[in-house]
Scaffold this motif. Structure first.
Motif, PDB file in Angstrom:
ATOM      1  N   VAL A   1     -32.307 -17.099  14.498  1.00  0.00           N
ATOM      2  CA  VAL A   1     -32.237 -17.693  13.160  1.00  0.00           C
ATOM      3  C   VAL A   1     -30.997 -17.166  12.436  1.00  0.00           C
ATOM      4  CG1 VAL A   1     -33.362 -17.651  10.886  1.00  0.00           C
ATOM      5  CG2 VAL A   1     -34.715 -18.043  12.943  1.00  0.00           C
TER       6      VAL A   1
ATOM      7  N   GLU B   1     -35.837  -4.795   5.848  1.00  0.00           N
ATOM      8  CA  GLU B   1     -35.619  -6.135   5.298  1.00  0.00           C
ATOM      9  C   GLU B   1     -36.937  -6.697   4.765  1.00  0.00           C
ATOM     10  OE1 GLU B   1     -31.767  -7.260   8.117  1.00  0.00           O
ATOM     11  OE2 GLU B   1     -33.735  -7.980   8.733  1.00  0.00           O
TER      12      GLU B   1
ATOM     13  N   ARG C   1     -28.521 -15.753   9.685  1.00  0.00           N
ATOM     14  CA  ARG C   1     -28.758 -14.732   8.653  1.00  0.00           C
ATOM     15  C   ARG C   1     -29.234 -15.348   7.325  1.00  0.00           C
ATOM     16  NH1 ARG C   1     -30.087 -10.206   9.367  1.00  0.00           N
ATOM     17  NH2 ARG C   1     -29.386  -8.542   8.044  1.00  0.00           N
TER      18      ARG C   1
ATOM     19  N   ILE D   1     -33.974  -2.026  11.505  1.00  0.00           N
ATOM     20  CA  ILE D   1     -33.601  -2.554  10.185  1.00  0.00           C
ATOM     21  C   ILE D   1     -34.635  -3.571   9.700  1.00  0.00           C
ATOM     22  CG2 ILE D   1     -31.818  -3.865   8.915  1.00  0.00           C
ATOM     23  CD1 ILE D   1     -29.714  -2.520  10.551  1.00  0.00           C
ATOM     24  N   VAL D   2     -35.306  -4.245  10.643  1.00  0.00           N
ATOM     25  CA  VAL D   2     -36.259  -5.304  10.269  1.00  0.00           C
ATOM     26  C   VAL D   2     -37.308  -4.822   9.255  1.00  0.00           C
ATOM     27  CG1 VAL D   2     -38.120  -6.744  11.190  1.00  0.00           C
ATOM     28  CG2 VAL D   2     -35.847  -6.804  12.231  1.00  0.00           C
TER      29      VAL D   2
ATOM     30  N   ARG E   1     -34.435  -8.865  18.560  1.00  0.00           N
ATOM     31  CA  ARG E   1     -33.961  -9.270  19.880  1.00  0.00           C
ATOM     32  C   ARG E   1     -35.180  -9.329  20.792  1.00  0.00           C
ATOM     33  NH1 ARG E   1     -31.106  -5.205  22.089  1.00  0.00           N
ATOM     34  NH2 ARG E   1     -32.081  -3.720  20.695  1.00  0.00           N
TER      35      ARG E   1
ATOM     36  N   LYS F   1     -39.239  -4.171  22.567  1.00  0.00           N
ATOM     37  CA  LYS F   1     -39.586  -4.506  21.176  1.00  0.00           C
ATOM     38  C   LYS F   1     -41.090  -4.794  21.032  1.00  0.00           C
ATOM     39  CE  LYS F   1     -35.644  -4.301  18.934  1.00  0.00           C
ATOM     40  NZ  LYS F   1     -35.433  -3.513  17.716  1.00  0.00           N
TER      41      LYS F   1
ATOM     42  N   GLY G   1     -29.282  -4.790  15.278  1.00  0.00           N
ATOM     43  CA  GLY G   1     -29.117  -3.806  14.222  1.00  0.00           C
ATOM     44  C   GLY G   1     -27.748  -3.139  14.186  1.00  0.00           C
TER      45      GLY G   1
HETATM   46  N1  UDP Z   1     -31.828 -10.915  13.206  1.00  0.00           N
HETATM   47  C1  UDP Z   1     -31.346 -12.110  12.705  1.00  0.00           C
HETATM   48  N2  UDP Z   1     -31.681 -13.273  13.345  1.00  0.00           N
HETATM   49  C2  UDP Z   1     -32.474 -13.300  14.440  1.00  0.00           C
HETATM   50  C3  UDP Z   1     -32.991 -12.079  14.940  1.00  0.00           C
HETATM   51  C4  UDP Z   1     -32.644 -10.891  14.299  1.00  0.00           C
HETATM   52  O1  UDP Z   1     -30.621 -12.139  11.699  1.00  0.00           O
HETATM   53  O2  UDP Z   1     -32.736 -14.363  14.967  1.00  0.00           O
HETATM   54  C5  UDP Z   1     -31.448  -9.635  12.549  1.00  0.00           C
HETATM   55  C6  UDP Z   1     -32.577  -8.959  11.794  1.00  0.00           C
HETATM   56  O3  UDP Z   1     -32.815  -9.581  10.545  1.00  0.00           O
HETATM   57  C7  UDP Z   1     -32.034  -7.527  11.692  1.00  0.00           C
HETATM   58  C8  UDP Z   1     -31.312  -7.345  13.033  1.00  0.00           C
HETATM   59  O4  UDP Z   1     -31.054  -8.682  13.528  1.00  0.00           O
HETATM   60  O5  UDP Z   1     -31.098  -7.425  10.642  1.00  0.00           O
HETATM   61  C9  UDP Z   1     -32.145  -6.562  14.036  1.00  0.00           C
HETATM   62  O6  UDP Z   1     -32.027  -5.192  13.723  1.00  0.00           O
HETATM   63  P1  UDP Z   1     -33.048  -4.042  14.153  1.00  0.00           P
HETATM   64  O7  UDP Z   1     -32.441  -2.747  13.740  1.00  0.00           O
HETATM   65  O8  UDP Z   1     -34.405  -4.313  13.615  1.00  0.00           O
HETATM   66  O9  UDP Z   1     -33.164  -4.130  15.732  1.00  0.00           O
HETATM   67  P2  UDP Z   1     -32.083  -3.869  16.886  1.00  0.00           P
HETATM   68  O10 UDP Z   1     -31.498  -5.182  17.202  1.00  0.00           O
HETATM   69  O11 UDP Z   1     -31.062  -2.902  16.380  1.00  0.00           O
HETATM   70  O12 UDP Z   1     -32.852  -3.300  18.027  1.00  0.00           O
END
Ligand code: UDP
Length: 421
Positions: free
Chosen positions: A289, A319, A291, A315-316, A222, A227, A23
């Motif tokens: 995965v 989304e 973006r 952020i998930v 992550r 999580k 994030g």
């Molecule tokens: N994400 C991604 N591919 C992956 C795993 C996560 O693009 O394989 C992105 C997800 O879509 C989001 C971000 O990583 O935009 C994770 O943000 P979040 O605030 O939910 O968690 P954080 O990593 O800050 O704890």
């Protein structure tokens, strides 16, 4: 405005989904882009973590990323980066020379140290207004992770020091304001600007990834213990007992693609747990995965589950909402602001697999409810969480910091009563 962002471990150019890339990377990248679109000039300073990275990368009009030499030019876990913050500040200060930015914005407590250091060097003759977004707080992390918290010991006093010394703090959710207050930070200097979501990219229309079973539940993030992905796996036997046999739990994230991910101990733990519970056939671990594929994956899900122990923002869920998918969310941290219970998703108590299963059952058996919550989620994401709106709120905080900050340098971090620095 000329804006300097400092994000020591989270480069806007990094691939997402690894242990330290999530994030914060998205936040820094999208906020900087949105501020540049509003006419500002933004430079993001991050640590060089690979030798081949160029010193400056022009990302677009008014936006560049500068890789600063600070510590080894390879990946270093974020909790081991503290010794290099002085070097990072030196690099930033050198880059500014005699033309400092109008504001400097630190992301994560360690970048806050570098930002304060670069902003208030008596020898430069200037003092740059400094704002801080913590993204995560050590107090909360310690409360939940206890002995598993790998943060350096110094975080205990340096992080509150950054908070007290910053000209303004930008909290990402209301829960964080209470935490900051408890750290001794004056609420008068806190602004709230949440994270946003790219609404052109994440939307209900567009390709939909193929699914394996009748129902798909999605977990994205992550793969770190906090999580709570294991809690979602633990909900599957309850879901099966409730009659939902044809369910797939798709888990996206983890430190690599599907060829290397099985070496990851957290992934092994999750696979072992699924085997122990007899739900292996219902769990797919997809790995990291790119973006570009994420919106199609969100759209393919009946529900997205976010079951963290705690969540500074998250952020998930945004989304998912932007894609019109209902969210089952633990009622913690930022998830209490973004997900509205029984309006855009369902709240569940933290660490409660049975409650996750009940919420999922309610959604899976009721397509009308899923559609209603999904549509309301999309509306909420569109009206409140566009990056342009977040950038406008951030801009206001910058203006307050510029108006309120003293003009000349007063070095150092404001110590807590009796705390040794
Ligand atoms: N994400 C991604 N591919 C992956 C795993 C996560 O693009 O394989 C992105 C997800 O879509 C989001 C971000 O990583 O935009 C994770 O943000 P979040 O605030 O939910 O968690 P954080 O990593 O800050 O704890």
């Amino acid at each position: 405005m000329k804006i300097a962002m400092i994000s020591e471990h989270a480069s806007p150019l990094a691939a997402l989904g690894g242990v330290d890339a999530g994030g914060q990377n998205v936040h820094v990248a999208a906020l900087s882009e949105a501020l540049a679109k509003r006419g500002h000039h933004v430079t993001v300073y991050t640590r060089r973590d690979a030798t081949e990275l160029p010193e400056r990368v022009r990302v677009g009009r008014g936006l560049e990323v500068v890789h600063v030499d600070a510590g080894p030019a390879r990946h270093v876990p974020k909790d081991d980066l503290l010794p290099y913050m002085g070097e990072l500040a030196d690099g930033v200060s050198r880059d500014w020379g005699q033309r400092p930015p109008d504001v400097v914005h630190g992301h994560f407590w360690m970048s806050g140290l570098a930002a304060l250091d670069a902003a208030r060097r008596p020898e430069t003759g200037y003092r740059v207004p400094m704002l801080q977004t913590f993204h995560a707080l050590g107090t909360v992390k310690r409360r939940h992770q206890g002995a598993e918290d790998t943060s350096p010991e110094e975080r205990r006093w340096l992080e509150p020091g950054v908070g007290r010394s910053a000209d303004r703090i930008i909290a990402t959710c209301s829960d964080e304001v209470f935490e900051l207050k408890a750290m001794g930070i004056a609420t008068g200097k806190i602004s709230i600007a949440p994270c946003g979501v790219d609404l052109n990219f994440f939307s209900p229309e567009g390709p939909v990834a193929a699914r394996k079973r009748r129902y798909r539940i999605l977990s994205v993030g992550r793969l770190v213990r906090r999580k709570g992905v294991d809690l979602v796996i633990r909900s599957l036997p309850y879901l099966k007992a409730a009659g939902f046999e044809d369910v797939e739990l798709l888990i996206v994230g983890g430190g690599g693609d599907s060829t290397v991910m099985h070496k990851d101990p957290e992934i092994r733990r999750l696979l072992d747990l699924a085997a122990e519970l007899g739900v292996s056939g219902h769990v797919t671990l997809q790995g990291q995965v790119p973006r570009a594929e994420m919106p199609g994956i969100f759209r393919s899900a009946d529900a997205v589950v976010c079951a963290p122990w705690y969540e500074p923002f998250g952020i998930v869920p945004l989304e998912a909402m932007a894609c019109g998918v209902p969210v089952v969310a633990a009622a913690v941290g930022g998830l209490r602001d973004t997900v509205v219970d029984h309006a855009t998703g369902l709240h569940v108590p933290p660490r409660d697999p049975e409650a996750i299963a009940s919420a999922l059952s309610l959604l899976l058996e009721n397509p009308t409810l899923r559609a209603k919550l999904g549509q309301a989620g999309e509306r909420r994401a569109r009206t409140r969480y566009s990056w342009d709106r977040v950038a406008a709120e951030t801009e206001k905080a910058y203006q307050l910091a510029v108006a309120g900050a003293p003009a000349s340098a007063s070095a150092g971090i404001v110590p807590m009563e009796g705390a040794a620095l």
